[in-house]
Write a protein that holds these residues in place. Structure first.
Motif, PDB file in Angstrom:
ATOM      1  N   ARG A  13      10.802   1.152  -0.258  1.00 21.21           N
ATOM      2  CA  ARG A  13      11.254  -0.020  -1.021  1.00 21.21           C
ATOM      3  C   ARG A  13      10.875  -1.307  -0.285  1.00 21.21           C
ATOM      4  O   ARG A  13      10.431  -2.283  -0.914  1.00 21.21           O
ATOM      5  CB  ARG A  13      12.768   0.059  -1.230  1.00 21.21           C
ATOM      6  N   GLN A  14      11.026  -1.307   1.026  1.00 16.37           N
ATOM      7  CA  GLN A  14      10.630  -2.476   1.814  1.00 16.37           C
ATOM      8  C   GLN A  14       9.129  -2.733   1.695  1.00 16.37           C
ATOM      9  O   GLN A  14       8.681  -3.880   1.618  1.00 16.37           O
ATOM     10  CB  GLN A  14      11.000  -2.262   3.280  1.00 16.37           C
ATOM     11  N   GLN A  15       8.354  -1.680   1.687  1.00 14.40           N
ATOM     12  CA  GLN A  15       6.902  -1.810   1.609  1.00 14.40           C
ATOM     13  C   GLN A  15       6.470  -2.329   0.244  1.00 14.40           C
ATOM     14  O   GLN A  15       5.539  -3.135   0.133  1.00 14.40           O
ATOM     15  CB  GLN A  15       6.265  -0.441   1.871  1.00 14.40           C
ATOM     16  N   LEU A  16       7.163  -1.902  -0.813  1.00  9.37           N
ATOM     17  CA  LEU A  16       6.785  -2.300  -2.173  1.00  9.37           C
ATOM     18  C   LEU A  16       7.238  -3.708  -2.522  1.00  9.37           C
ATOM     19  O   LEU A  16       6.621  -4.387  -3.350  1.00  9.37           O
ATOM     20  CB  LEU A  16       7.379  -1.308  -3.184  1.00  9.37           C
ATOM     21  N   ASN A  17       8.372  -4.136  -1.951  1.00  8.37           N
ATOM     22  CA  ASN A  17       8.907  -5.468  -2.236  1.00  8.37           C
ATOM     23  C   ASN A  17       9.084  -5.676  -3.739  1.00  8.37           C
ATOM     24  O   ASN A  17       8.586  -6.638  -4.332  1.00  8.37           O
ATOM     25  CB  ASN A  17       7.993  -6.558  -1.656  1.00  8.37           C
ATOM     26  N   LEU A  18       9.822  -4.778  -4.372  1.00  6.05           N
ATOM     27  CA  LEU A  18      10.022  -4.810  -5.823  1.00  6.05           C
ATOM     28  C   LEU A  18      10.982  -5.918  -6.233  1.00  6.05           C
ATOM     29  O   LEU A  18      11.944  -6.219  -5.526  1.00  6.05           O
ATOM     30  CB  LEU A  18      10.583  -3.468  -6.294  1.00  6.05           C
ATOM     31  N   ASP A  19      10.714  -6.502  -7.412  1.00  2.00           N
ATOM     32  CA  ASP A  19      11.677  -7.448  -7.973  1.00  2.00           C
ATOM     33  C   ASP A  19      12.542  -6.720  -9.002  1.00  2.00           C
ATOM     34  O   ASP A  19      12.393  -5.520  -9.239  1.00  2.00           O
ATOM     35  CB  ASP A  19      10.981  -8.661  -8.586  1.00  2.00           C
ATOM     36  N   LEU A  20      13.443  -7.467  -9.645  1.00  2.00           N
ATOM     37  CA  LEU A  20      14.420  -6.838 -10.543  1.00  2.00           C
ATOM     38  C   LEU A  20      13.796  -6.230 -11.788  1.00  2.00           C
ATOM     39  O   LEU A  20      14.405  -5.374 -12.434  1.00  2.00           O
ATOM     40  CB  LEU A  20      15.482  -7.866 -10.944  1.00  2.00           C
ATOM     41  N   LYS A  21      12.590  -6.639 -12.152  1.00  2.00           N
ATOM     42  CA  LYS A  21      11.945  -6.129 -13.362  1.00  2.00           C
ATOM     43  C   LYS A  21      10.922  -5.030 -13.067  1.00  2.00           C
ATOM     44  O   LYS A  21      10.256  -4.545 -13.974  1.00  2.00           O
ATOM     45  CB  LYS A  21      11.248  -7.281 -14.104  1.00  2.00           C
ATOM     46  N   SER A  22      10.799  -4.644 -11.791  1.00  2.00           N
ATOM     47  CA  SER A  22       9.756  -3.692 -11.401  1.00  2.00           C
ATOM     48  C   SER A  22      10.355  -2.368 -10.945  1.00  2.00           C
ATOM     49  O   SER A  22      11.478  -2.318 -10.422  1.00  2.00           O
ATOM     50  CB  SER A  22       8.899  -4.273 -10.270  1.00  2.00           C
ATOM     51  N   ILE A  23       9.564  -1.322 -11.116  1.00  2.00           N
ATOM     52  CA  ILE A  23       9.986   0.003 -10.683  1.00  2.00           C
ATOM     53  C   ILE A  23       8.759   0.773 -10.211  1.00  2.00           C
ATOM     54  O   ILE A  23       7.639   0.528 -10.687  1.00  2.00           O
ATOM     55  CB  ILE A  23      10.713   0.754 -11.821  1.00  2.00           C
ATOM     56  N   PHE A  24       8.961   1.667  -9.251  1.00  2.00           N
ATOM     57  CA  PHE A  24       7.872   2.488  -8.726  1.00  2.00           C
ATOM     58  C   PHE A  24       8.059   3.918  -9.211  1.00  2.00           C
ATOM     59  O   PHE A  24       9.128   4.511  -9.041  1.00  2.00           O
ATOM     60  CB  PHE A  24       7.860   2.440  -7.198  1.00  2.00           C
ATOM     61  N   LEU A  25       7.016   4.470  -9.803  1.00  2.00           N
ATOM     62  CA  LEU A  25       7.052   5.828 -10.340  1.00  2.00           C
ATOM     63  C   LEU A  25       6.268   6.751  -9.410  1.00  2.00           C
ATOM     64  O   LEU A  25       5.063   6.574  -9.205  1.00  2.00           O
ATOM     65  CB  LEU A  25       6.439   5.857 -11.746  1.00  2.00           C
ATOM     66  N   VAL A  26       6.941   7.746  -8.847  1.00  2.00           N
ATOM     67  CA  VAL A  26       6.311   8.727  -7.959  1.00  2.00           C
ATOM     68  C   VAL A  26       6.110  10.014  -8.758  1.00  2.00           C
ATOM     69  O   VAL A  26       7.089  10.657  -9.161  1.00  2.00           O
ATOM     70  CB  VAL A  26       7.176   9.012  -6.720  1.00  2.00           C
ATOM     71  N   THR A  27       4.869  10.394  -8.989  1.00  2.00           N
ATOM     72  CA  THR A  27       4.569  11.591  -9.788  1.00  2.00           C
ATOM     73  C   THR A  27       3.993  12.726  -8.951  1.00  2.00           C
ATOM     74  O   THR A  27       3.977  13.873  -9.413  1.00  2.00           O
ATOM     75  CB  THR A  27       3.572  11.252 -10.912  1.00  2.00           C
ATOM     76  N   ASN A  28       3.495  12.422  -7.749  1.00  2.00           N
ATOM     77  CA  ASN A  28       2.970  13.482  -6.887  1.00  2.00           C
ATOM     78  C   ASN A  28       4.131  14.286  -6.317  1.00  2.00           C
ATOM     79  O   ASN A  28       5.020  13.741  -5.663  1.00  2.00           O
ATOM     80  CB  ASN A  28       2.149  12.873  -5.756  1.00  2.00           C
ATOM     81  N   LEU A  29       4.129  15.595  -6.559  1.00  2.00           N
ATOM     82  CA  LEU A  29       5.279  16.420  -6.197  1.00  2.00           C
ATOM     83  C   LEU A  29       5.502  16.467  -4.686  1.00  2.00           C
ATOM     84  O   LEU A  29       6.651  16.507  -4.228  1.00  2.00           O
ATOM     85  CB  LEU A  29       5.102  17.839  -6.755  1.00  2.00           C
ATOM     86  N   THR A  30       4.431  16.445  -3.901  1.00  2.00           N
ATOM     87  CA  THR A  30       4.592  16.419  -2.442  1.00  2.00           C
ATOM     88  C   THR A  30       5.272  15.131  -2.007  1.00  2.00           C
ATOM     89  O   THR A  30       6.134  15.133  -1.120  1.00  2.00           O
ATOM     90  CB  THR A  30       3.229  16.553  -1.746  1.00  2.00           C
ATOM     91  N   ASN A  31       4.915  14.025  -2.643  1.00  2.00           N
ATOM     92  CA  ASN A  31       5.554  12.746  -2.312  1.00  2.00           C
ATOM     93  C   ASN A  31       7.007  12.719  -2.763  1.00  2.00           C
ATOM     94  O   ASN A  31       7.864  12.147  -2.083  1.00  2.00           O
ATOM     95  CB  ASN A  31       4.772  11.597  -2.944  1.00  2.00           C
TER      96      ASN A  31
END
Length: 369
Positions: A11-29
């Motif tokens: 989360r620190q690396q992505l620096n997301l704002d309130l309207k953003s989201i990160f989608l992780v689809t790789n199963l290993t990740n």
């Protein structure tokens, strides 16, 4: 494993704002960030939320493995993608950062088209390699497990040396290695062992065949153990009969390249310069054209991870990285020689995690009748 810390770092690396989201689809990740060990799940990470999406097979498993995570289970009559759209709509997110190298074209198109069934419009932003960047630096608990994986890997090789007969085929040797790994508590191999007798060792990724040990005085074995999800990866040569002078000559060149590369491993060193330390040794000896692959790679939850050690690799070594060093010379029609070890980058240099001997005399093995 501190999965919550990993998600915080992401989360620190992505620096997301309130309207953003990160989608992780790789199963290993997903596993790296949550501890979930099932076969179907996506992870959503926003400024203040962490949501695991999966299907009804894994409800109880998620409650056990990921007790600190909010989770959403799709119903049997809906797709994970449709459920994702509903979650994004309810959360009000409008920007999806996604793993562009780990999502299918059809799923990308469905998201880009705005989840047409629910009229959801979103912006897609590639976040390629984001989790992989975190995975490059191993924590102490990961290094401890990797060390155990390597210890098992070395023990099965020592046992194989005591069991080897002239009648063993490449395929039988591969099976013996896996059998011993499982008996020692491993979950299995981290990749299908590469076993190559004689001239077949000129194939860097030779798959085991029915060729017998007796068909040549030497063979190459590249094998790896998977223990608690973490890989190891080693290569050694075995000599079982009378050799020509060329073998020892080439072996010593490869060993110098191996040793020179390991000596070049320290924090701040560029990936391509580690490769260059080995490649120059082989090139100066006149065999540069017969070393056709990168020197090595990172490993961990997968046997091939970042970083890469190659002539074109960009970046620098950092403490906590774990890499293979595996120079080789491959002569078509004659055979190939490769020596591979696993090395940890430490704050003041490096530490060899594997300890099987690499001197030429250690290659010799006595076959049992």
């Amino acid at each position: 494993m501190d999965y919550a810390l990993r998600r915080f770092q992401l989360r620190q690396q992505l620096n997301l704002d309130l309207k953003s989201i990160f989608l992780v689809t790789n199963l290993t990740n997903v596993h790296y960030l949550t501890g979930f060990s099932g076969s179907a799940a996506w992870l959503l990470i926003s400024f203040d939320k962490e949501i695991l999406l999966s299907d009804p097979r894994y409800t109880t498993q998620i409650e056990t493995e990921c007790p600190d995570l909010e989770f959403v289970i799709r119903s049997p009559d809906e797709s994970l993608l449709r459920r994702l759209g509903q979650v994004i709509q309810s959360g009000g997110w409008r920007v999806i950062h996604f793993e562009s190298e780990h999502i299918s074209k059809s799923d990308y198109d469905a998201i880009e088209n705005g989840f047409s069934e629910i009229r959801l419009g979103v912006e897609l932003v590639s976040a390629q390699g984001t989790v992989e960047q975190l995975r490059m630096i191993k924590a102490d608990d990961e290094i401890a497990i990797i060390q155990k994986s390597i210890e098992i890997n070395q023990r099965v090789f020592d046992i194989l040396r005591l069991q080897l007969t002239s009648r063993h085929t490449e395929r039988q040797i591969a099976h013996l290695l896996e059998q011993q790994m499982r008996q020692m508590g491993a979950s299995g191999v981290s990749f299908e062992p590469l076993v190559a007798v004689g001239s077949r060792s000129a194939l860097p990724h030779a798959r085991p065949s029915e060729q017998q040990v007796a068909d040549s005085p030497f063979l190459l074995i590249d094998w790896g153990t998977s223990f608690q999800g973490y890989a190891s990866d080693l290569t050694r040569m075995l000599v079982t009969g009378k050799l020509d002078a060329k073998f020892e000559e080439i072996y010593e060149i490869v060993k110098r390249a191996h040793d020179n590369a390991i000596a070049a491993i320290y924090p701040g060193q560029s990936f391509n310069q580690v490769d260059a330390a080995a490649r120059k040794t082989i090139t100066d000896a006149g065999y540069g054209e017969f070393f056709g692959h990168g020197l090595g790679h990172g490993f961990g939850l997968e046997v091939h991870e970042q970083p890469r050690l190659s002539p074109i690799a960009k970046g620098q070594l950092e403490p906590g990285m774990v890499v293979t060093v595996e120079p080789g010379i491959y002569l078509p029609g004659w055979g190939g020689i490769r020596i591979e070890d696993d090395v940890l980058v430490t704050p003041d240099g490096h530490q060899a995690l594997s300890s099987l001997p690499t001197d030429f005399e250690s290659c010799y093995v006595s076959l049992i009748s």
